[in-house]
Design a protein around this motif. Structure first.
Motif, PDB file in Angstrom:
ATOM      1  N   VAL A   1      24.769 -12.312 -22.901  1.00 24.60           N
ATOM      2  CA  VAL A   1      24.376 -11.355 -23.174  1.00 24.60           C
ATOM      3  C   VAL A   1      23.847  -9.666 -23.736  1.00 24.60           C
ATOM      4  O   VAL A   1      23.104  -8.905 -24.681  1.00 24.60           O
ATOM      5  N   LEU A   2      25.239  -9.674 -23.743  1.00 21.97           N
ATOM      6  CA  LEU A   2      25.573  -8.506 -24.252  1.00 21.97           C
ATOM      7  C   LEU A   2      25.453  -8.801 -25.903  1.00 21.97           C
ATOM      8  O   LEU A   2      25.746  -8.302 -26.792  1.00 21.97           O
ATOM      9  N   LEU A   3      25.999 -10.704 -25.990  1.00 24.47           N
ATOM     10  CA  LEU A   3      25.783 -10.589 -27.883  1.00 24.47           C
ATOM     11  C   LEU A   3      24.362 -10.397 -27.978  1.00 24.47           C
ATOM     12  O   LEU A   3      23.868  -9.897 -29.166  1.00 24.47           O
ATOM     13  N   VAL A   4      23.333 -10.564 -27.419  1.00 22.49           N
ATOM     14  CA  VAL A   4      21.967 -10.850 -27.333  1.00 22.49           C
ATOM     15  C   VAL A   4      21.700  -9.486 -27.613  1.00 22.49           C
ATOM     16  O   VAL A   4      20.717  -8.730 -28.327  1.00 22.49           O
ATOM     17  N   ARG A   5      22.145  -8.471 -26.581  1.00 17.48           N
ATOM     18  CA  ARG A   5      21.540  -6.624 -26.690  1.00 17.48           C
ATOM     19  C   ARG A   5      22.089  -6.458 -27.751  1.00 17.48           C
ATOM     20  O   ARG A   5      21.757  -5.662 -28.891  1.00 17.48           O
ATOM     21  N   GLY A   6      23.478  -6.947 -28.321  1.00 15.41           N
ATOM     22  CA  GLY A   6      23.928  -6.514 -29.743  1.00 15.41           C
ATOM     23  C   GLY A   6      23.482  -6.810 -30.595  1.00 15.41           C
ATOM     24  O   GLY A   6      23.416  -6.278 -32.015  1.00 15.41           O
ATOM     25  N   LEU A   7      23.184  -7.904 -31.328  1.00 19.85           N
ATOM     26  CA  LEU A   7      22.135  -7.946 -31.744  1.00 19.85           C
ATOM     27  C   LEU A   7      20.724  -7.944 -32.121  1.00 19.85           C
ATOM     28  O   LEU A   7      20.839  -7.752 -33.597  1.00 19.85           O
ATOM     29  N   HIS A   8      20.315  -7.234 -31.324  1.00 19.77           N
ATOM     30  CA  HIS A   8      18.925  -6.553 -31.685  1.00 19.77           C
ATOM     31  C   HIS A   8      19.322  -5.589 -32.546  1.00 19.77           C
ATOM     32  O   HIS A   8      18.646  -5.028 -32.760  1.00 19.77           O
ATOM     33  N   ALA A   9      20.422  -4.697 -31.009  1.00 20.24           N
ATOM     34  CA  ALA A   9      20.924  -3.637 -31.564  1.00 20.24           C
ATOM     35  C   ALA A   9      21.641  -3.471 -32.827  1.00 20.24           C
ATOM     36  O   ALA A   9      20.750  -2.818 -34.326  1.00 20.24           O
ATOM     37  N   TYR A  10      21.909  -4.257 -34.132  1.00 18.81           N
ATOM     38  CA  TYR A  10      22.117  -4.700 -35.038  1.00 18.81           C
ATOM     39  C   TYR A  10      21.143  -4.677 -36.261  1.00 18.81           C
ATOM     40  O   TYR A  10      20.641  -3.735 -36.903  1.00 18.81           O
ATOM     41  N   ALA A  11      20.175  -5.664 -36.170  1.00 23.51           N
ATOM     42  CA  ALA A  11      18.857  -5.696 -36.043  1.00 23.51           C
ATOM     43  C   ALA A  11      17.904  -4.371 -36.278  1.00 23.51           C
ATOM     44  O   ALA A  11      17.219  -4.545 -37.289  1.00 23.51           O
ATOM     45  N   GLN A  12      17.525  -3.814 -35.147  1.00 20.91           N
ATOM     46  CA  GLN A  12      17.097  -2.471 -35.601  1.00 20.91           C
ATOM     47  C   GLN A  12      18.284  -1.114 -36.236  1.00 20.91           C
ATOM     48  O   GLN A  12      17.559  -0.261 -36.674  1.00 20.91           O
ATOM     49  N   ASN A  13      19.504  -1.612 -36.049  1.00 20.64           N
ATOM     50  CA  ASN A  13      20.151  -0.737 -37.276  1.00 20.64           C
ATOM     51  C   ASN A  13      19.903   0.267 -36.054  1.00 20.64           C
ATOM     52  O   ASN A  13      19.933   1.788 -36.475  1.00 20.64           O
ATOM     53  N   ASP A  14      20.145   0.366 -34.938  1.00 19.58           N
ATOM     54  CA  ASP A  14      20.178   1.369 -33.397  1.00 19.58           C
ATOM     55  C   ASP A  14      20.762   1.171 -32.426  1.00 19.58           C
ATOM     56  O   ASP A  14      20.294   0.124 -31.656  1.00 19.58           O
ATOM     57  N   PHE A  15      22.490   2.176 -32.224  1.00 18.27           N
ATOM     58  CA  PHE A  15      23.106   1.131 -30.982  1.00 18.27           C
ATOM     59  C   PHE A  15      23.050   2.932 -29.897  1.00 18.27           C
ATOM     60  O   PHE A  15      23.705   2.421 -28.622  1.00 18.27           O
ATOM     61  N   SER A  16      21.940   3.215 -29.763  1.00 18.93           N
ATOM     62  CA  SER A  16      21.626   4.105 -29.166  1.00 18.93           C
ATOM     63  C   SER A  16      21.702   4.098 -27.615  1.00 18.93           C
ATOM     64  O   SER A  16      21.913   5.418 -27.132  1.00 18.93           O
ATOM     65  N   GLY A  17      20.628   2.877 -27.874  1.00 17.93           N
ATOM     66  CA  GLY A  17      20.400   2.334 -25.890  1.00 17.93           C
ATOM     67  C   GLY A  17      22.219   1.819 -25.577  1.00 17.93           C
ATOM     68  O   GLY A  17      21.790   2.417 -23.927  1.00 17.93           O
ATOM     69  N   PHE A  18      22.818   1.552 -26.406  1.00 18.38           N
ATOM     70  CA  PHE A  18      24.340   1.307 -25.219  1.00 18.38           C
ATOM     71  C   PHE A  18      25.018   3.133 -25.133  1.00 18.38           C
ATOM     72  O   PHE A  18      26.227   3.927 -26.135  1.00 18.38           O
ATOM     73  N   ASP A  19      25.212   3.346 -23.863  1.00 16.96           N
ATOM     74  CA  ASP A  19      25.345   4.899 -24.385  1.00 16.96           C
ATOM     75  C   ASP A  19      26.702   5.253 -23.317  1.00 16.96           C
ATOM     76  O   ASP A  19      26.989   6.672 -23.672  1.00 16.96           O
ATOM     77  N   ALA A  20      27.149   4.114 -23.520  1.00 15.61           N
ATOM     78  CA  ALA A  20      28.856   4.358 -22.859  1.00 15.61           C
ATOM     79  C   ALA A  20      29.598   3.564 -24.064  1.00 15.61           C
ATOM     80  O   ALA A  20      29.696   2.462 -24.226  1.00 15.61           O
ATOM     81  N   ALA A  21      30.609   4.054 -24.597  1.00 14.32           N
ATOM     82  CA  ALA A  21      31.909   3.827 -24.986  1.00 14.32           C
ATOM     83  C   ALA A  21      32.419   2.218 -24.607  1.00 14.32           C
ATOM     84  O   ALA A  21      32.988   1.017 -25.296  1.00 14.32           O
ATOM     85  N   PRO A  22      32.760   1.867 -23.436  1.00 11.16           N
ATOM     86  CA  PRO A  22      32.875   0.454 -22.624  1.00 11.16           C
ATOM     87  C   PRO A  22      31.667  -0.149 -23.161  1.00 11.16           C
ATOM     88  O   PRO A  22      32.396  -1.502 -23.380  1.00 11.16           O
ATOM     89  N   THR A  23      30.845   0.021 -23.222  1.00 15.20           N
ATOM     90  CA  THR A  23      30.017  -1.438 -23.264  1.00 15.20           C
ATOM     91  C   THR A  23      29.532  -1.591 -24.092  1.00 15.20           C
ATOM     92  O   THR A  23      29.602  -2.847 -25.282  1.00 15.20           O
ATOM     93  N   ARG A  24      29.601  -0.677 -25.743  1.00 19.95           N
ATOM     94  CA  ARG A  24      29.624  -0.638 -26.967  1.00 19.95           C
ATOM     95  C   ARG A  24      31.113  -2.026 -27.860  1.00 19.95           C
ATOM     96  O   ARG A  24      30.924  -2.934 -28.187  1.00 19.95           O
ATOM     97  N   LEU A  25      32.245  -1.522 -26.884  1.00 21.31           N
ATOM     98  CA  LEU A  25      33.545  -2.082 -26.813  1.00 21.31           C
ATOM     99  C   LEU A  25      33.202  -3.194 -26.790  1.00 21.31           C
ATOM    100  O   LEU A  25      33.278  -4.368 -27.452  1.00 21.31           O
ATOM    101  N   ALA A  26      32.537  -3.074 -25.378  1.00 27.20           N
ATOM    102  CA  ALA A  26      31.886  -5.333 -24.957  1.00 27.20           C
ATOM    103  C   ALA A  26      31.431  -5.929 -25.563  1.00 27.20           C
ATOM    104  O   ALA A  26      31.839  -6.877 -26.098  1.00 27.20           O
ATOM    105  N   VAL A  27      30.229  -4.986 -26.519  1.00 29.17           N
ATOM    106  CA  VAL A  27      29.333  -5.439 -26.947  1.00 29.17           C
ATOM    107  C   VAL A  27      30.137  -5.911 -28.251  1.00 29.17           C
ATOM    108  O   VAL A  27      29.922  -7.187 -29.015  1.00 29.17           O
ATOM    109  N   LEU A  28      30.911  -5.298 -29.224  1.00 28.28           N
ATOM    110  CA  LEU A  28      32.106  -5.667 -29.744  1.00 28.28           C
ATOM    111  C   LEU A  28      32.899  -6.964 -29.383  1.00 28.28           C
ATOM    112  O   LEU A  28      33.313  -7.708 -30.517  1.00 28.28           O
TER     113      LEU A  28
END
Length: 666
Positions: free
Chosen positions: A418-445
């Protein structure tokens, strides 16, 4: 002289419990029905030993799971033991106890591998080693397709059976291994040869100090030392702990390796008494060699004659549930509870309707409790058979504002796929502001890196430890949302396998279009999650669950209408979930994770033919429903698809076949 009896707080022990509490026998075995307060009875036996003057440090309590460790500690506190006393007791899972003893013998320093993915590289190396040994006499038997990637899960399962049963240790072959001999042993030749190579690698070429251990290995290694008589000359014996009492919870899950350690432990502590408690109908770990016979004739053969005690009455639930549990398990059952247990058996048209009903019911219950201002609300558990079933449930619980916590699986918003799909969508939209916590952004990577099979390509990293450095660099990137797109482009997508990169780019293009209907129709076909997962995950069940998780995720789009709305809601839900309080939270758990626990309300959704009995009818599948049903105290709700109820609902007598027709399938 009359013995001073420990009097527990808050309960009046039954005659059956009191007989166990006051028993003065070298060995005792308790055959307990679910809900018969077996953990409380163990706690009473421990408290009585303390009352008789035993020091807490001379009492050892062993369990199969960490959950049962927690349950026993809570039971001891509940009956009135001081927390300082409970802290001095040795209460451990069997594997943790074995690991502690081995640390004393070996000096520590053995790496613990806790996931199949951590073990996978060693299995692949073992396959290569088995195939390239110059003395191999049957190389054609070791022609394994695809480098062995597809065999890892099956091999790990066979390794668990070999270790749990001690088959090759207790009865080692007298001749060199051959395909014919492997067949006699009930295994294929390739598995046994790879197992031998794996154990060589695990031991690091050193017989006394393994390089790493996975789940169950500590018990196996200690049992092997015992069988090989390696501990006989030690003074004092590593298992001579001066114990007065050993108790074993969940004894029905004992395997041969555990039993070997137990027998040596009891033999090494000459003045020790033993009490084991179990329920044969709760065996759900047979894949690791669990066998309820270790509570039966095998105990008397291997350790000695035991006094046997029954715990037949359930103090957890009322007569209606006791009757259903007895029918399902085909054994006598009665209720000793002072309250009835209400059972609801509810049909639904589909999973979405079922999930909305669960969320609405829990929302109303919590609202009623708040209005009554009656203090802490009822304990509630929603127990599911497979992790993907949590997705529509979690979505509805979050929408309804029902606080919950998960056990036995990760919340769907934090699952790697699910993080994979959420990350791909954020990359597609060039917008990672929806991930408001660094640990979640790390988990996406981490998820993107895992499924892409990528690595960080940097001149400075080539001489460094790649894994540690990758984690360090990804933490730095995750600290700055603006750095995420460039990192994904330069390190994850660019370094992915060509075929995987093509799939990911096609998925990104689909997500960039914001076409909800195209997403629902084509996303799974574009990403090909099965092939993607099979490259990096070990267990077939994990791969299947990943596919099911993504299918459920795609299904959520129907409730939102647009991709932008779906992912915005998911971001909001993730934030809301982090802010949830643990107090009064509903437990959303796998049945396995709930084993040993109890709740005022239990809800079991998805009791459908084809969904509940994974792999078809088996004793273990039936036992899982038995375990799930018997967690309830006052209310039990069984939810199923109206068109395909599970046969177990009929076997328990909770549904009657229409017009005398036979019970349907699984």
């Amino acid at each position: 002289m009359t013995e001073e009896i420990f009097v527990p707080a808050g309960i009046a022990p039954s005659a059956e419990q009191l007989a166990v509490q006051l028993a003065r026998v070298p060995y005792g075995l308790v055959e307990a029905n679910a809900g018969a307060a077996k953990t409380t009875t163990l706690a009473l036996r421990i408290a009585q030993a303390l009352q008789r003057g035993a020091a807490p440090e001379r009492i050892l309590a062993l369990t199969y799971t960490d959950t049962a460790v927690l349950a026993l500690r809570e039971a001891l506190l509940r009956i009135g033991l001081a927390s300082s006393t409970v802290a001095r007791l040795r209460i451990l899972s069997f594997d943790d106890f074995s690991a502690q003893r081995l640390a004393e013998i070996e000096g520590g320093g053995v790496t613990r591998c806790r996931t199949p993915e951590q073990i996978k590289p060693y299995v692949l190396r073992a396959i290569e080693r088995a195939q390239t040994l110059p003395e191999e006499r049957y190389p054609d038997e070791l022609l394994i397709p695809g480098g062995g990637e597809g065999m890892v899960e099956g091999l790990l399962n066979r390794f668990a059976v070999l270790k749990g049963t001690l088959r090759l240790v207790l009865d080692p072959p007298e001749q060199r291994m051959s395909p014919a001999l492997a067949d006699e042993l009930g295994h294929d030749y390739a598995s046994l040869r790879v197992y031998s190579a794996f154990e060589f690698i695990r031991r690091g070429g050193h017989p006394d100090h393994p390089a790493f251990r996975a789940a169950g290995d500590a018990t196996y290694d200690l049992a092997r030392l015992i069988v090989d008589d390696e501990l006989a000359g030690s003074e004092p014996h590593p298992l001579d702990l001066g114990l007065n009492l050993v108790v074993l919870d969940e004894m029905h899950d004992t395997n041969r390796a555990m039993f070997t350690v137990l027998a040596c432990l009891l033999a090494s502590n000459r003045r020790v008494a033993f009490l084991g408690v179990g329920d044969r109908d709760q065996v759900i770990h047979s894949a690791a060699g669990a066998d309820a016979d270790f509570m039966g004739a095998a105990f008397e053969r291997g350790i000695g004659r035991a006094a046997r005690f029954p715990l037949t009455a359930s103090f957890r639930f009322g007569a209606e549930l006791a009757d259903a549990a007895g029918r399902l398990a085909a054994k006598p059952y009665r209720s000793g509870a002072a309250w009835p247990t209400e059972i609801q058996v509810l049909p639904f048209a589909d999973a979405a309707t079922m999930s909305r009903h669960v969320a609405r019911s829990l929302q109303e219950l919590r609202a009623t409790e708040r209005a009554a201002k009656a203090g802490p609300g009822a304990s509630i558990a929603v127990l599911i058979r497979q992790a993907h079933q949590s997705i529509p449930l979690e979505d509805q619980l979050l929408r309804a504002g029902v606080h919950y916590r998960t056990a036995g699986f990760t919340s769907y918003l934090q699952r790697r796929e699910v993080l994979l799909v959420r990350g791909l969508h954020a990359y597609a939209q060039n917008d990672f502001s929806g991930f408001d916590a660094a640990p979640t952004r790390l988990a996406v990577l981490q998820a993107l890196m895992l499924f892409a099979g990528s690595y960080i390509d940097s001149q400075e990293l080539r001489l460094a430890d790649r894994v540690e450095e990758q984690e360090r660099v990804m933490r730095e990137v995750a600290a700055d949302p603006a750095a995420m797109p460039l990192f994904i482009q330069n390190h994850i997508l660019r370094n992915a396998d060509a075929e995987v990169r093509r799939r990911l780019l096609d998925a990104i293009a689909l997500l960039r279009s914001d076409d909800a209907q195209a997403f629902a129709r084509r996303f799974v076909a574009v990403l090909q999650p099965h092939q993607l997962a099979a490259r990096v995950l070990v267990c077939r069940e994990d791969i299947d669950q990943l596919e099911q998780n993504l299918a459920q995720l795609v299904g959520l789009i129907e409730g939102e209408g647009t991709l932008e709305a779906l992912f915005r809601v998911m971001h909001e839900q993730a934030t809301r979930q982090r802010q949830m309080e643990g107090r009064n939270a509903v437990v959303l758990a796998s049945i396995e994770a709930a084993k040993g626990l109890e709740f005022d309300h239990v809800i079991l959704p998805g009791l459908n033919q084809g969904d509940f009995a994974v792999g078809g009818h088996s004793t273990e599948n039936r036992n899982l429903l038995y375990v799930g049903m018997t967690r309830a105290r006052r209310h039990l709700s069984l939810l199923f698809d109206a068109q395909r109820p599970s046969r177990y609902l009929f076997e328990s007598g909770l549904l009657a076949p229409l017009d005398g027709a036979p019970a349907p399938g699984l």
